[in-house]
Design a protein around this motif. Structure first.
Motif, PDB file in Angstrom:
ATOM      1  N   ALA A   1       9.000 -37.575 -23.993  1.00  0.00           N
ATOM      2  CA  ALA A   1       9.789 -36.997 -25.082  1.00  0.00           C
ATOM      3  C   ALA A   1      10.953 -37.894 -25.456  1.00  0.00           C
ATOM      4  O   ALA A   1      11.449 -38.679 -24.645  1.00  0.00           O
ATOM      5  CB  ALA A   1      10.301 -35.624 -24.662  1.00  0.00           C
TER       6      ALA A   1
ATOM      7  N   THR B   1       8.794 -32.097 -26.338  1.00  0.00           N
ATOM      8  CA  THR B   1       8.801 -33.024 -27.468  1.00  0.00           C
ATOM      9  C   THR B   1      10.153 -33.690 -27.689  1.00  0.00           C
ATOM     10  O   THR B   1      10.233 -34.782 -28.239  1.00  0.00           O
ATOM     11  CB  THR B   1       8.387 -32.301 -28.767  1.00  0.00           C
ATOM     12  OG1 THR B   1       9.224 -31.157 -28.949  1.00  0.00           O
ATOM     13  CG2 THR B   1       6.935 -31.852 -28.684  1.00  0.00           C
ATOM     14  N   LYS B   2      11.234 -33.023 -27.252  1.00  0.00           N
ATOM     15  CA  LYS B   2      12.565 -33.614 -27.421  1.00  0.00           C
ATOM     16  C   LYS B   2      13.500 -33.070 -26.352  1.00  0.00           C
ATOM     17  O   LYS B   2      13.406 -31.904 -25.965  1.00  0.00           O
ATOM     18  CB  LYS B   2      13.136 -33.294 -28.805  1.00  0.00           C
ATOM     19  CG  LYS B   2      14.521 -33.917 -29.073  1.00  0.00           C
ATOM     20  CD  LYS B   2      15.100 -33.460 -30.407  1.00  0.00           C
ATOM     21  CE  LYS B   2      14.382 -34.091 -31.579  1.00  0.00           C
ATOM     22  NZ  LYS B   2      15.061 -33.778 -32.872  1.00  0.00           N
TER      23      LYS B   2
END
Length: 309
Positions: A161, A55-56
Motif C-alpha cells: 500500500a 490500499t493506503k
C-alpha cells in the motif's frame, strides 16, 4: 465503499488484534485505508502497508498522539470521517476507549465487538456474556464498529500500500499523559498467545498460584491467565484476568486449572480451539465446554504434568 481501519500499534509494529480486525474489514468489502496515529511510527506504518488488502496507509504524527489518549485520537478520526463509510477498530483497550467517543461525536450507534460479517451493514455480536448471539443491521450513514479479534484470523502480509502523511489535528487538551506503569514478562502476551494456562480461586494463594501454574507455563511456552475470582482474591494481577470484564482470548490450547466455569469467565475463553479443564469437582460447569477434562486435585496433577514435559 471506503473503510478506515484504526491501527493499534506500539510505533514499531502493528498489533495482532489489528491484523484480525483487518480480516473483518475485508469481509465488509471495499477499499481499506489504515490510520497509524502516534509519534515516530514509521515502522508501524510500513508494517501496515505490507498487509494484504490495504490500499493506503495514513500516518498522523504528533506528540499528543503518542500515548493513545482517547480525546485527541477520536478528534483526529472524526476529522477524517467524511471520506469513509465505515470506521473500524479492534476491541482492544484503546479501541474500547476511542470508538465510543467517535460514535458519540458523529451521533451514530456503535456496533460493538462483532464476531461475524453477514453483509456490509449486518453483523453478529455476542450478548449476555456470549449466551446469545445478536444480529444487527445498522441504518446509520456511517458505521462505527469494534471487532472481537478472537473471532477472526490474522490477515497475511504481501501487500504494498501507499503511505501518505497527514497533518495531525490540534490537541483538544481535554486530557494529558502522566505515566505508564507496565508489567514485564518473558512469557507470551496474553491476547495473542497460542497456549494459555489459567488458574482460579482454588489455587488458594498467590504463592500457590506461582508455585504450580508458572512452571507448567514455562515448560509449554504459554501465557498465564486467571479467573476474576483469582484476581479479586489477590492471587494474580488484574492484567491476567480473562473473562467478560477482562481479556477475551482464543488460543490453540487453553488449560483451566481450578476454574469452576462461571459465565463471566467462559465469555472470555470459550472460543479457544482446544480446552482442557482440571478440577476436583466433577460437576463444575467448565467440563461442559472442555474438550478434555481431568477430575483431580490440581496440586497433584500439575506438578506431575510439569515433570512429564
Amino acid at each position: 465503499m471506503t473503510i478506515l481501519l484504526i491501527a493499534d500499534h506500539d510505533s514499531a509494529s502493528i498489533s495482532d488484534q489489528t491484523t484480525k480486525a483487518l480480516t473483518a474489514a475485508r469481509k465488509i468489502g471495499g477499499e481499506i485505508h489504515v490510520l497509524v496515529a502516534g509519534q515516530n511510527a514509521g515502522s508501524a506504518a510500513a508494517a501496515a502497508a505490507s498487509l494484504a488488502g490495504v490500499t493506503k496507509v495514513l500516518v498522523a504524527e504528533a506528540q499528543h498522539l503518542a500515548n493513545n489518549l482517547a480525546e485527541p485520537l477520536a478528534d483526529l478520526i472524526v476529522g477524517l470521517s467524511a471520506s469513509y463509510d465505515t470506521l473500524i477498530m479492534a476491541a482492544t483497550s484503546v479501541g474500547k476507549n476511542v470508538m465510543p467517543r467517535v460514535a458519540a461525536l458523529l451521533d451514530v450507534a456503535q456496533v460493538s465487538e462483532i464476531i461475524e460479517v453477514l453483509a456490509p451493514d449486518t453483523f453478529k455480536r455476542p450478548i449476555y456474556a456470549g449466551n446469545a448471539i445478536q444480529t444487527i443491521q445498522t441504518t446509520d450513514a456511517k458505521r462505527v464498529i469494534t471487532v472481537r479479534a478472537a473471532a477472526f484470523e490474522s490477515t497475511s502480509t504481501g501487500g504494498s500500500a501507499s503511505v501518505a502523511n497527514l497533518v495531525a489535528s490540534a490537541n483538544p487538551e481535554l486530557s494529558s499523559f502522566v505515566s505508564d506503569s507496565l508489567s514485564s514478562s518473558d512469557r507470551p502476551e496474553l491476547s495473542s498467545a497460542k497456549i494459555i494456562i489459567s488458574g482460579g480461586r482454588a489455587l488458594g494463594s498467590a504463592e500457590k498460584f506461582s508455585e504450580v501454574i508458572f512452571p507448567v507455563a514455562d515448560k509449554l511456552g504459554a501465557a498465564v491467565g486467571a479467573s476474576r475470582a483469582a484476581v479479586d482474591a489477590g492471587y494474580a494481577p488484574n492484567d491476567l484476568q480473562i473473562g467478560q470484564t477482562g481479556k477475551v482470548v482464543a488460543p490453540d490450547l487453553y488449560i483451566a486449572c481450578g476454574i469452576s466455569g462461571a459465565i463471566q469467565h467462559l465469555a472470555g475463553m470459550k472460543d479457544s480451539k482446544v480446552i482442557v479443564a482440571i478440577n476436583k469437582d466433577e460437576e463444575a460447569p467448565i467440563f461442559q465446554v472442555a474438550d478434555y477434562g481431568l477430575v483431580a486435585d490440581l496440586f497433584e496433577a500439575l506438578p506431575e504434568f510439569e515433570k512429564s514435559l
